[in-house]
Scaffold this active site. Structure first.
Site, PDB file in Angstrom:
ATOM      1  N   TYR A 113      25.358 -44.199  -6.182  1.00 45.54           N
ATOM      2  CA  TYR A 113      26.089 -43.086  -5.578  1.00 45.54           C
ATOM      3  C   TYR A 113      25.271 -42.609  -4.386  1.00 45.54           C
ATOM      4  O   TYR A 113      24.489 -43.367  -3.822  1.00 45.54           O
ATOM      5  CB  TYR A 113      26.311 -42.020  -6.664  1.00 45.54           C
ATOM      6  N   LYS A 184      32.040 -43.877  -7.758  1.00 43.38           N
ATOM      7  CA  LYS A 184      32.567 -42.732  -8.500  1.00 43.38           C
ATOM      8  C   LYS A 184      33.009 -43.149  -9.897  1.00 43.38           C
ATOM      9  O   LYS A 184      32.732 -42.469 -10.891  1.00 43.38           O
ATOM     10  CB  LYS A 184      33.755 -42.130  -7.750  1.00 43.38           C
ATOM     11  N   GLU A 255      39.726 -39.243  -2.603  1.00 42.82           N
ATOM     12  CA  GLU A 255      38.310 -39.290  -2.237  1.00 42.82           C
ATOM     13  C   GLU A 255      38.121 -39.531  -0.738  1.00 42.82           C
ATOM     14  O   GLU A 255      38.684 -40.470  -0.167  1.00 42.82           O
ATOM     15  CB  GLU A 255      37.624 -40.417  -3.024  1.00 42.82           C
ATOM     16  N   ASP A 256      37.337 -38.652  -0.097  1.00 40.90           N
ATOM     17  CA  ASP A 256      36.885 -38.849   1.280  1.00 40.90           C
ATOM     18  C   ASP A 256      38.022 -39.039   2.280  1.00 40.90           C
ATOM     19  O   ASP A 256      38.010 -39.975   3.096  1.00 40.90           O
ATOM     20  CB  ASP A 256      35.889 -40.018   1.344  1.00 40.90           C
TER      21      ASP A 256
END
Length: 580
Positions: A113, A184, A255-256
């Site tokens: 991560y 993740k 995500e992102d």
């Protein structure tokens, strides 16, 4: 029987003991990470599964395999080499990978991560070795139903999807963002015990606006500018509908996504499918938890704080919204909560009807708040806000390295006896300030947390703890609770409950030690507490569709949560009648 994949099923024998029935034999069985036990296949299994002679004679235990893998890991020369080794281990054997990761979580989490995954994202095409998850793009969206039908896991419960437009603090990374989703999901399994055989990482490759990728012949993603507007949302709509149709019990974690679309995506889909955005809601929850813990450490109430949030993108607004919700939860009116928080972007204070975009309005400041200040521009600058609003808490989510300079931090130290300062941007190179400087500039008074891991600070003979405000403390528990509750939606109450659950865990176990976040090694225990309390909230507010836990106390819900945890261990393996 649970048919997990076309290649294997989970079954129980007459005594209730679990085992795997596999539809493969011989070398093919060793190539499938979900079923490969390598040298741990017993002699009986080797004979019955067509593996005799394919493996070294010595039968190893999982513990021996993990120890061997760890010795190789520590010999790798740098973080990217370590990352590549762990990825290769995961592609060889899921069980070995997760047993290794759980056993060395604090050491390996910065590899799988942040911060190392940021480097892996940037080098994704050069590092690429094996496929994982799926990629959805304009080239294949017409076949999305077949793509999901062909995915080798039958019962997906957790999807992590990105369009790679705003990876960590490094921006648009095109196809490389898939590495974030893989990382993740590794934490979902290692932290909360979500079975990896019920997960799917997804890259929504709609192109990239990064010139160096578009001109790179080795770049593996789409060589085109990003889709925008109706074309973009049409593709996303088709993806979401297909997931909902194929796996109606699945949860989607966004995500992102860049701030331009992140809030629109969250609002567009959260009422139709159980979904949440970790950058907005997860970052908000974990930061709120840290702020609550810091206030308890100071012996002060959250409602007595004045907060500055620097950075008005998805993460910054998510943090501001969560803290506003936390202030209201603790007794303030919504208006007073707004007045006690100042959100900054690159051009200054975000102000209602003066300098605020639509998604920022709920956390924008009122013009009369600074009517009697002396300022140089149309709206106050960061230093002007810190000097004149006299905040007690400063939170950074800008991705701008060194933004929290010495004059700013010394002013914070004048405002309050123990300033709370969280430079939260990832990766490490984008952090607004390093803890050593913050401690030195405040003469050891600051309470600090960062987004990426930093060592504790030694200053004038004392050790100052540096907390890591890592989203992994909340998102695995939120997702696991949503899976277990068969949730129709992930409510705001569930998100805020995750923050209070984390803060309570820290206070219970570490208050006397001065910590505002637990150590990473506590991730599994933290995730169980978060999942329990979030599931309890989901049952109470109607977000959960299951009814068999209605009326149960936290102890019973905790037992239920823990009973559903997946553990990396080998099961006896037998061949199906028509195994190939």
């Amino acid at each position: 029987m649970a048919r997990i994949s076309p290649y294997f099923s989970y079954k129980r024998d007459s005594d209730g003991n679990g085992y795997l029935e596999v539809n493969l034999r011989g070398p093919a069985l060793l190539r499938l990470a979900a079923t490969n036990k390598g040298t741990a296949f017993t002699e009986k299994e080797r004979r019955e599964l067509g593996l005799e002679g394919s493996l070294p004679p010595q039968v190893a235990t999982l513990e021996q395999q993990v120890a061997r893998a760890y010795r190789t890991f520590i010999r790798e020369p740098d973080d990217i080499a370590k990352y590549q080794f762990l990825r290769a281990t995961q592609e060889r054997s899921e069980v070995i990978f997760f047993a290794l990761l759980q056993q060395h979580l604090e050491e390996m989490m910065p590899i799988v991560y942040t911060p190392t995954v940021g480097k892996a994202v940037q080098q994704y095409s050069a590092l690429y070795q094996a496929p994982r998850g799926i990629t959805v793009s304009p080239r294949n969206i017409d076949h999305i139903d077949q793509i999901l039908e062909d995915y080798p896991l039958h019962d997906v419960r957790m999807v992590v999807a990105t369009d790679s437009s705003a990876i960590l603090g490094i921006g648009d990374q095109g196809h490389g963002g898939l590495a974030i989703c893989i990382g993740k999901l590794a934490l979902y399994s290692a932290g909360a015990g979500v079975s990896p055989f019920h997960t799917m990482p997804v890259n929504i490759d709609v192109g990239t606006d990064r010139k160096e990728l578009l001109v790179d012949p080795d770049y593996l993603g789409l060589h085109q500018k990003r889709l925008k507007g109706d074309a973009y949302f049409d593709l996303l709509d088709r993806f979401v509908r297909a997931v909902e149709s194929r796996w109606p019990k699945s949860i989607i974690q966004w995500e992102d996504f860049s701030k331009d679309v992140a809030f629109k995506v969250l609002e567009r889909y959260k009422k139709n499918v159980p979904s949440f955005n970790d950058d907005i809601q997860g970052t908000g929850a974990v930061t709120l938890a840290g702020v609550i813990a810091a206030c308890r450490l100071k012996g002060e109430k959250l409602t007595k704080q004045t907060i500055v949030v620097v950075g008005a993108g998805a993460g910054g607004i998510g943090v501001a919204q969560a803290i506003q919700d936390g202030l209201v939860h603790e007794g303030l009116s919504r208006e007073q909560a707004r007045r006690q928080m100042f959100v900054m972007d690159a051009d200054g204070l975000v102000v209602e009807n003066v300098h605020a975009q639509q998604y920022q309005l709920k956390v924008s400041q009122f013009t009369e708040t600074y009517a009697d200040w002396s300022i140089d521009g149309e709206v106050p600058s960061l230093l002007e806000v810190v000097a004149q609003a006299r905040p007690t808490i400063l939170l950074g989510l800008t991705g701008v390295s060194g933004l929290f300079n010495e004059p700013l931090i010394r002013q914070m130290a004048e405002n309050t006896e123990r300033p709370v300062i969280f430079p939260l941007s990832n990766p490490t190179s984008n952090c607004e300030a390093v803890p050593d400087d913050l401690i030195r500039w405040t003469d050891g008074k600051a309470i600090i947390a960062t987004g990426s891991p930093f060592p504790d600070v030694q200053y004038e003979g004392r050790t100052y703890l540096v907390g890591q405000g890592n989203n992994a403390f909340v998102f695995p528990g939120i997702g696991f609770a949503a899976i277990l509750g068969r949730c129709r939606r992930i409510s705001d109450a569930m998100i805020i409950e995750s923050a209070f659950a984390l803060a309570e865990y820290t206070d219970k176990h570490y208050h006397g030690l001065g910590r505002i976040f637990p150590p990473i090694n506590d991730l599994q225990q933290v995730s169980m507490v978060v999942a329990t309390q979030v599931l309890s909230t989901a049952l109470l507010d109607g977000s959960a569709s299951r009814t068999d836990l209605d009326g149960e106390d936290l102890g019973m819900i905790s037992d239920f949560v823990r009973s559903r945890v997946w553990h990396p261990r080998y099961l006896p393996t037998v061949a199906a009648e028509n195994a190939l």
